[in-house]
Write an enzyme that holds these catalytic residues in place. Structure first.
Site, short mmCIF file in Angstrom:
data_model
loop_
_atom_site.label_atom_id
_atom_site.label_comp_id
_atom_site.label_asym_id
_atom_site.label_seq_id
_atom_site.Cartn_x
_atom_site.Cartn_y
_atom_site.Cartn_z
N GLY A 11 -25.68 -23.24 17.81
CA GLY A 11 -24.79 -22.95 15.52
C GLY A 11 -24.56 -24.52 15.57
N GLY A 16 -19.72 -26.49 14.81
CA GLY A 16 -20.29 -26.13 15.14
C GLY A 16 -20.86 -27.76 15.33
N THR A 36 -32.63 -23.16 13.81
CA THR A 36 -33.97 -23.35 12.52
C THR A 36 -33.59 -24.94 13.65
OG1 THR A 36 -31.74 -24.26 11.10
CG2 THR A 36 -33.96 -22.35 10.53
N ASN A 105 -14.44 -17.37 14.33
CA ASN A 105 -13.34 -16.68 14.08
C ASN A 105 -13.62 -14.56 13.78
OD1 ASN A 105 -11.26 -18.15 12.87
ND2 ASN A 105 -12.17 -18.45 10.43
N SER A 131 -8.84 -24.20 15.13
CA SER A 131 -8.30 -24.30 13.73
C SER A 131 -7.80 -25.71 13.34
CB SER A 131 -7.10 -23.79 13.14
OG SER A 131 -5.93 -24.00 12.12
N LYS A 185 -5.05 -16.24 17.11
CA LYS A 185 -5.42 -17.48 15.24
C LYS A 185 -5.32 -17.04 14.71
CE LYS A 185 -7.85 -20.10 13.36
NZ LYS A 185 -9.05 -20.38 12.67
N HIS A 188 -2.35 -16.98 13.59
CA HIS A 188 -2.47 -18.31 12.28
C HIS A 188 -3.08 -18.38 11.28
CE1 HIS A 188 -4.41 -21.58 11.61
NE2 HIS A 188 -3.67 -22.46 11.90
N GLU A 192 -0.77 -18.72 7.72
CA GLU A 192 -1.65 -20.02 6.57
C GLU A 192 -1.82 -19.61 4.86
OE1 GLU A 192 -5.61 -21.68 8.58
OE2 GLU A 192 -6.15 -20.88 6.04
N ARG A 448 13.98 13.92 4.42
CA ARG A 448 12.45 14.02 5.75
C ARG A 448 13.30 15.40 6.42
NH1 ARG A 448 12.49 11.25 9.59
NH2 ARG A 448 9.97 12.06 10.34
N HIS A 454 12.91 17.56 9.64
CA HIS A 454 12.67 16.21 10.15
C HIS A 454 13.09 16.38 11.51
CE1 HIS A 454 8.33 15.98 9.08
NE2 HIS A 454 8.87 16.00 7.91
C1 6PG Z 1 -8.19 -22.52 9.80
C2 6PG Z 1 -8.60 -22.16 8.61
C3 6PG Z 1 -10.57 -21.84 9.27
C4 6PG Z 1 -10.41 -20.92 7.52
C5 6PG Z 1 -10.63 -20.34 7.67
C6 6PG Z 1 -9.80 -19.48 5.92
O1 6PG Z 1 -7.52 -22.50 10.79
O2 6PG Z 1 -9.38 -23.39 10.47
O3 6PG Z 1 -7.74 -21.53 9.00
O4 6PG Z 1 -10.21 -20.71 10.53
O5 6PG Z 1 -10.01 -22.13 6.89
O6 6PG Z 1 -11.73 -19.50 7.32
O7 6PG Z 1 -9.46 -18.17 5.91
P1 6PG Z 1 -10.33 -17.79 3.93
O8 6PG Z 1 -11.44 -17.86 4.31
O9 6PG Z 1 -10.31 -16.23 4.65
O10 6PG Z 1 -9.41 -18.41 3.31
#
Ligand code: 6PG
Length: 481
Positions: A11, A16, A36, A105, A131, A185, A188, A192, A448, A454
């Site tokens: 990929g 990749g 491809t 992911n 990431s 991840k 994470h 984010e 409740r 309950h």
């Molecule tokens: C990272 C990012 C990466 C990407 C995600 C974000 O850690 O490098 O998080 O994984 O930017 O695709 O997700 P959204 O497209 O849902 O915002």
């Protein structure tokens, strides 16, 4: 004859291709394959001197033949069906002890399933969170590995060589069995989402509440990046706000449609948090904010019906900005506390033994949420020796005591002005509920019991009780009050 490559990769999309160049640059020979062939050719043309460490392959069988056994093969394709397809193909050409590494992911539940499916085949599986986006993949990402520890040992040298470094320490680690890496991840990314949303909310207050132009807002963020908020996301926010559209000369941010996309990891974080019964309200608010952003037609219609929020934030702008900086810090502490609490719960639920200080350490560089703040989190968890909520770590107690009054003022002023701050206000509500010794769910328990018998516990006696409210509620085992 066995091949000479140390590792393979399937990929050659943006991630990749960059990961392959990173591996080749660190002196590891890599065999690459893309569905491809034209993309493989284009990749090779751009590889320059690194070409000598790259073995292009045009069938999956060639790829397997090009790698020295036991063969690690990184699969970097779109999460979902494409991963299962590649695994099916690889099963036909790999042999015992070879390792398939899914670096996309993936949903960790898919990773757990794949791990189980491959168990009886002699192949092993690694679910690896990567990431750092394109730049990270090329120059040093943060790498979160889940799978068998012995599988990790066999790829550790390559992965630590290509990972980002924080003060010399590689930002790559084995975090636990099967889905551990992809779960971490996912969280994470959930964090984010919350981080980005809270930054956007503060931007909104400066834009709409203080009437500041994008360039000035960018300067404020650039200043904050020199302080405690120092982080990649604040740094790029400053850069984004400074950028001008070459066509119109306007700040680029002013011409971007306010409709945010999402690929799933934020939502998965929230779903898993809910499933485990862990509040992750700031992340939830951030996901919902992206959903609402997509309802542009409805938002415009509602603005026509209810009117635009026109109120400005009053008072001295310099004082407001100082408050906003601290509000962002407090919101961030609450959001990270939630994300780490979700990981702690998942660790217990799935028996991963997630090393939370290590998670914080490998996020200090390379990844999208990288920051000094994560160094403080790593220290707090290491010192705690257990995974208490981050809000209870002494260093964070001190920070939160200093910062939460600002968060409170900013949320209050924003709501009076009619400016939405969903992630910041969720973070504040979480904090207030978390530190309230006597809450209000005594009333919920009474309700409740009233309608559903309950039962409830009492402060002054052990056991389960019913209230004296109605005959309907007065049945079952618990004692009557
Ligand atoms: C990272 C990012 C990466 C990407 C995600 C974000 O850690 O490098 O998080 O994984 O930017 O695709 O997700 P959204 O497209 O849902 O915002």
């Amino acid at each position: 004859m066995d091949g000479t490559a140390d590792i393979g990769l399937i990929g050659l999309g943006v991630m990749g291709a960059n990961l392959s160049l990173n591996i080749a640059e660190k002196g590891h020979r890599i065999a690459v394959f893309n569905r491809t062939a034209a993309r493989t050719e284009a990749f090779l043309e751009n590889a320059g001197a690194l070409r000598s460490n790259i073995v292009p392959c045009y069938t999956i069988a060639d790829l397997a033949a090009a790698i020295r056994p036991p063969r690690p093969v990184i699969v970097m394709v779109q999460a979902g069906k494409a991963v299962d397809e590649q695994i099916a193909l690889l099963r036909g050409v790999l042999s015992d002890n070879d390792i398939i590494i899914d670096a996309g992911n993936a949903n960790f539940r898919d990773t757990m399933r794949r791990f189980d499916e491959l168990k009886s085949t002699g192949l092993t599986f690694i679910g690896m969170g990567v990431s750092g986006g394109e730049e990270g993949a090329r120059n040093g990402p943060s790498i979160m590995v889940g799978g068998r520890e012995e599988s990790w040992k066999r790829v550790e040298a390559v992965l630590t060589a290509i990972a980002a470094r924080y003060k010399g320490e590689p930002c790559a680690a084995w975090l636990g069995e099967n889905g551990a890496g992809h779960f971490v991840k996912t969280i994470h990314n959930g964090i984010e989402y919350a981080d980005m949303q809270m930054i956007a909310e503060i931007y909104g207050l400066m834009r709409d509440g203080l009437g500041m132009p994008a360039r000035e807002i960018g300067e404020v963020f650039a200043g904050w990046n020199k302080g405690r908020l120092n982080s990649y996301l604040i740094e790029i926010t400053a850069a984004v706000l400074a950028a001008e559209d070459p066509e119109t000369g306007q700040p680029v941010v002013d011409i971007i449609l306010d409709r945010a996309g999402q690929k799933g990891t934020g939502r998965w974080s929230v779903i898993e948090a809910q499933t485990m019964g862990v509040p992750a309200t700031a992340i939830e608010a951030a996901v919902a904010a992206r959903v609402i952003s997509g309802m542009r037609g409805e938002r415009l219609a509602a603005e026509r019906v209810y009117g635009k929020a026109t109120a400005r934030l009053d008072g001295d702008p310099a004082t407001s900005l100082r408050d906003m900086e601290l509000a962002l810090l407090a919101g961030k502490i609450a959001a990270y506390a939630q994300g780490f609490a979700v990981m702690d719960a998942a660790s217990n639920e799935f028996g991963w033994g997630l090393p939370l200080p290590t998670v914080a350490r490998i996020w200090r560089a390379g990844c999208i949420i990288r920051s000094q703040f994560l160094d403080a989190i790593a220290e707090a968890f290491a010192a705690a020796g257990s995974a208490d909520n981050l809000l209870m770590a002494p260093s964070f107690v001190a920070m939160m005591k200093e910062a939460h009054p600002s968060l409170r003022r900013i949320v209050a002023r924003a709501s009076e002005a009619g400016l939405p701050v969903p992630a910041l206000s969720s973070a504040l509500a979480y904090f207030d509920a978390y530190r309230q010794g006597r809450g209000t769910t005594n009333l919920v328990q009474a309700q409740r019991d009233f309608f559903g018998a309950h039962g409830f516990e009492r402060l002054d006696a052990d056991g389960a009780f019913h209230g004296p409210w109605s005959s309907a509620a007065q049945h079952g085992d618990p004692k009557q009050v």
